[in-house]
Design a protein around this motif. Sequence first.
Motif, PDB file in Angstrom:
ATOM      1  N   ALA A  79       1.001  -1.184   0.114  1.00  0.00           N
ATOM      2  CA  ALA A  79       0.065  -0.025  -0.133  1.00  0.00           C
ATOM      3  C   ALA A  79       0.960   1.311   0.046  1.00  0.00           C
ATOM      4  N   ILE A  80       0.659   2.214  -0.663  1.00  0.00           N
ATOM      5  CA  ILE A  80       1.268   3.804  -0.540  1.00  0.00           C
ATOM      6  C   ILE A  80       0.367   4.504  -0.235  1.00  0.00           C
ATOM      7  N   VAL A  81       0.560   5.193   0.853  1.00  0.00           N
ATOM      8  CA  VAL A  81      -0.459   6.309   1.633  1.00  0.00           C
ATOM      9  C   VAL A  81       0.604   7.287   1.985  1.00  0.00           C
ATOM     10  N   PRO A  82       0.511   8.290   1.151  1.00  0.00           N
ATOM     11  CA  PRO A  82       1.604   9.613   1.326  1.00  0.00           C
ATOM     12  C   PRO A  82       0.422  10.468   2.409  1.00  0.00           C
ATOM     13  N   MET A  83       1.357  11.261   3.020  1.00  0.00           N
ATOM     14  CA  MET A  83       0.283  12.137   4.136  1.00  0.00           C
ATOM     15  C   MET A  83      -0.535  13.111   3.317  1.00  0.00           C
ATOM     16  N   GLY A  84      -0.082  13.439   2.158  1.00  0.00           N
ATOM     17  CA  GLY A  84      -0.872  14.290   1.238  1.00  0.00           C
ATOM     18  C   GLY A  84      -0.944  13.578   0.103  1.00  0.00           C
ATOM     19  N   PHE A  85      -2.094  13.403  -0.772  1.00  0.00           N
ATOM     20  CA  PHE A  85      -2.304  12.662  -1.822  1.00  0.00           C
ATOM     21  C   PHE A  85      -2.062  13.267  -3.028  1.00  0.00           C
ATOM     22  N   CYS A  86      -2.059  14.737  -2.894  1.00  0.00           N
ATOM     23  CA  CYS A  86      -1.920  15.435  -4.300  1.00  0.00           C
ATOM     24  C   CYS A  86      -0.436  16.255  -3.969  1.00  0.00           C
ATOM     25  N   TYR A  87       0.124  16.670  -5.207  1.00  0.00           N
ATOM     26  CA  TYR A  87       1.330  17.411  -5.222  1.00  0.00           C
ATOM     27  C   TYR A  87       1.116  18.790  -4.543  1.00  0.00           C
ATOM     28  N   PRO A  88       1.789  19.066  -3.773  1.00  0.00           N
ATOM     29  CA  PRO A  88       1.239  20.327  -3.111  1.00  0.00           C
ATOM     30  C   PRO A  88       2.085  21.757  -3.911  1.00  0.00           C
ATOM     31  N   GLY A  89       2.870  21.433  -4.739  1.00  0.00           N
ATOM     32  CA  GLY A  89       3.753  22.701  -5.331  1.00  0.00           C
ATOM     33  C   GLY A  89       4.970  22.939  -4.858  1.00  0.00           C
ATOM     34  N   THR A  90       5.745  23.612  -5.146  1.00  0.00           N
ATOM     35  CA  THR A  90       6.961  23.956  -4.884  1.00  0.00           C
ATOM     36  C   THR A  90       7.162  25.334  -4.147  1.00  0.00           C
ATOM     37  N   GLY A  91       8.041  25.233  -2.797  1.00  0.00           N
ATOM     38  CA  GLY A  91       8.380  26.570  -2.265  1.00  0.00           C
ATOM     39  C   GLY A  91       9.786  26.693  -2.386  1.00  0.00           C
ATOM     40  N   LYS A  92      10.439  27.631  -1.630  1.00  0.00           N
ATOM     41  CA  LYS A  92      11.672  28.073  -1.813  1.00  0.00           C
ATOM     42  C   LYS A  92      12.791  26.990  -1.789  1.00  0.00           C
ATOM     43  N   SER A  93      12.430  25.917  -0.928  1.00  0.00           N
ATOM     44  CA  SER A  93      13.505  24.890  -0.793  1.00  0.00           C
ATOM     45  C   SER A  93      13.106  23.472  -1.006  1.00  0.00           C
ATOM     46  N   GLY A  94      12.371  23.486  -2.052  1.00  0.00           N
ATOM     47  CA  GLY A  94      11.737  22.030  -2.344  1.00  0.00           C
ATOM     48  C   GLY A  94      10.141  22.135  -2.494  1.00  0.00           C
TER      49      GLY A  94
END
Length: 191
Positions: A79-94
């Motif tokens: 099973a693969i269960v990330p804490m967020g299911f969608c790509y949150p976008g990019t910030g200053k350091s990743g």
Amino acid sequence: MVESLKKEIAACTLCMPHLAHGVRPVVQLSQKAKIAIAGQAPGRVVHETGLPFNDKSGDRLREWLGVTRDQFYDPDLFAIVPMGFCYPGTGKSGDLPPRPECRATWHDRIFEEMDQLELIVVIGAYAIDYHLGKRAYKTLTETVKNWQDFQPRHMVLPHPSPRNNIWLRRNPWYEQSIVPALQRRVDCLLS
């Protein structure tokens, strides 16, 4: 019940107002999987392909686990269960942190339904917070180093991202002793 959860998650739009790249929930669930990978959130490549860990991080993670791509993407094995299911976008350091809505809406339900899991591979601070809570040590390094304290249910890993190459060089004990232990445990569960 897991099948209906998968359908609900696939249709989820809770975070749409906060996601510049749109919603595309990426999870892999099965009532048969004995191992769950609990990571952070999909990156850009995963968002584009819809396949979890379909990037350099995934290559390294599969190497650490000692499994093939076919094994890794078999939902009856992992099973693969990330804490967020969608790509949150990019910030200053990743990449930005996972959106909190997934944890609040889905995680308790998923892990209650998937009580057959024997091992949860916990990757990164957000997953550590959810799965280990106050049992975690003050730092990721201490938590990973004391992995046996969380056995047999949890195995804590640093993020397999190439961004962590410096951490891996500073902590050679990880790949020398913990990766082989992880591979033995995974092999035992898949046999």
